[in-house]
Design an enzyme around this catalytic site. Sequence first.
Site, PDB file in Angstrom:
ATOM      1  N   HIS A  54       9.062   3.823  -2.313  1.00 13.93           N
ATOM      2  CA  HIS A  54       8.222   2.953  -3.922  1.00 13.93           C
ATOM      3  C   HIS A  54       7.667   1.806  -4.130  1.00 13.93           C
ATOM      4  O   HIS A  54       7.881   0.931  -2.879  1.00 13.93           O
ATOM      5  CB  HIS A  54       9.256   3.620  -5.340  1.00 13.93           C
ATOM      6  CG  HIS A  54      10.527   4.462  -4.890  1.00 13.93           C
ATOM      7  ND1 HIS A  54       9.702   5.722  -5.155  1.00 13.93           N
ATOM      8  CD2 HIS A  54      11.897   4.970  -4.361  1.00 13.93           C
ATOM      9  CE1 HIS A  54      11.004   7.065  -4.984  1.00 13.93           C
ATOM     10  NE2 HIS A  54      11.836   6.087  -4.885  1.00 13.93           N
ATOM     11  N   ARG A 104       5.139   9.617  -0.702  1.00 13.15           N
ATOM     12  CA  ARG A 104       6.235  10.308  -0.071  1.00 13.15           C
ATOM     13  C   ARG A 104       5.156  10.783   1.867  1.00 13.15           C
ATOM     14  O   ARG A 104       3.845  10.759   1.929  1.00 13.15           O
ATOM     15  CB  ARG A 104       5.916  12.387  -0.609  1.00 13.15           C
ATOM     16  CG  ARG A 104       6.505  13.289   0.803  1.00 13.15           C
ATOM     17  CD  ARG A 104       6.224  14.797   0.336  1.00 13.15           C
ATOM     18  NE  ARG A 104       6.973  14.905  -1.292  1.00 13.15           N
ATOM     19  CZ  ARG A 104       5.924  15.357  -1.799  1.00 13.15           C
ATOM     20  NH1 ARG A 104       5.056  15.887  -2.180  1.00 13.15           N
ATOM     21  NH2 ARG A 104       6.427  15.819  -3.292  1.00 13.15           N
TER      22      ARG A 104
END
Length: 320
Positions: free
Chosen positions: A101, A196
Site C-alpha cells: 500500500h 497488487r
Amino acid sequence: MHPLKFRPILKERLWGGTKLKEVFGKPIESDITGESWELSTVKGDISVIANGSLEGKSLQELIDSNAEELLGKSVVERFGKEFPILIKFIDAKQDLSIQLHPNDALAKERHDSFGKTEMWYIMDADPKAELIVGFNKDVTKEEYAESIANDTLLDLLNYEQVKEGDTFFINTGKIHAIGAGVMLAEIQQTSDVTYRVFDFNRKDKDGNLRELHTELALDAVDYEKKDDFKVSYGHNKNEVNTMVDCPYFKTNFIELTENLELDTTQRDSFTIFMCVGGEASIHTAEGEVSIKSGETALLPASTNNITLQSTGAKLLEVTI
C-alpha cells in the site's frame, strides 16, 4: 449516544471461503466470502447501525450530524467528517495476492486518498499457515523489477508461520500477503488503495487474470529488509495491554476473566471493541451492547466510563 453495532458488509473475494459464516455466524450466501467490513465509511460501503434507537442510520449520517460527540474534537480537527479507521475480519481460504500500500503522500497525489497502514491479529490458523511480510534480504529496485519480469518474486520474500494471537504491524510500502488457512482481524487506515504485484497467475470467475499494478508499485515499495512487523505485547488478564501505538490508531489487548472498569473521561476519541474470542457485554451510562467473537462495537467519544463484563472474552480496543 448509545454503544453502536453495525451490519456487516460482506465481500466476495477470489481467495475467500465460508469460515465467516461457520465460525462467526455472518449472513454470507457465497462460498468465496473473504471479508466482513465491520466499520467503514469507504465510498459505496458505508456501515449501517444495527441496534438501538439509531438503528438504520448510517455511520456517515451520524458523523455528519454529531461529529465531535461521536469522533472526538481532536479527531475531527485532524480528519474532518471522515471516519479514519476501517475494521475488517478476513477469511483466507486461498493465498491472497502479494501486495503493498502507498504512503499518505503517494496515495493523496495519485488517488486523493489516505495511505494504508494496517495491523493484523491472527484469530485462527491452519497448521503451517503462513503470512508473507517483507523481503528476506535488502533488495534494489532493479532486482525487484527483474524478479517481477522473471516470475521469481517469491524467492525474495519473507515467510512467517502463524498461530492464534500472533500480531503483525504492516507499514506502508511493506510487501505482504495473507496465506491460505488464516483468519484474522484487520485494523487499518480508511483506504481501499492496494497495489497488487503478483497473483499466482490465477484467473477470476470469468477466466481473466486480475489486474496488476506493477508500475505504480515501483515507487511505493520499501526495498529494505526490516524486522519491524511482529508485535510483542503483554497478556496480563483484566488489564489493558498495549499492542500498537502509531499515528493512525492505537490498539490494546484485553483478556477478561472478570468485570473491568475503564475511565475514558480524558479520551478525546471514539473507542472500538473487536471481540476476537469469547463474548462480552459493554455497559455505559447511555446503554449496553453485547458482542461475541467476530463482532465489533463502536462507543462514541462522549462516553466517560465503560464497564466490560465477561468471564472469558478477548478484545481488541482501538482508539485514535
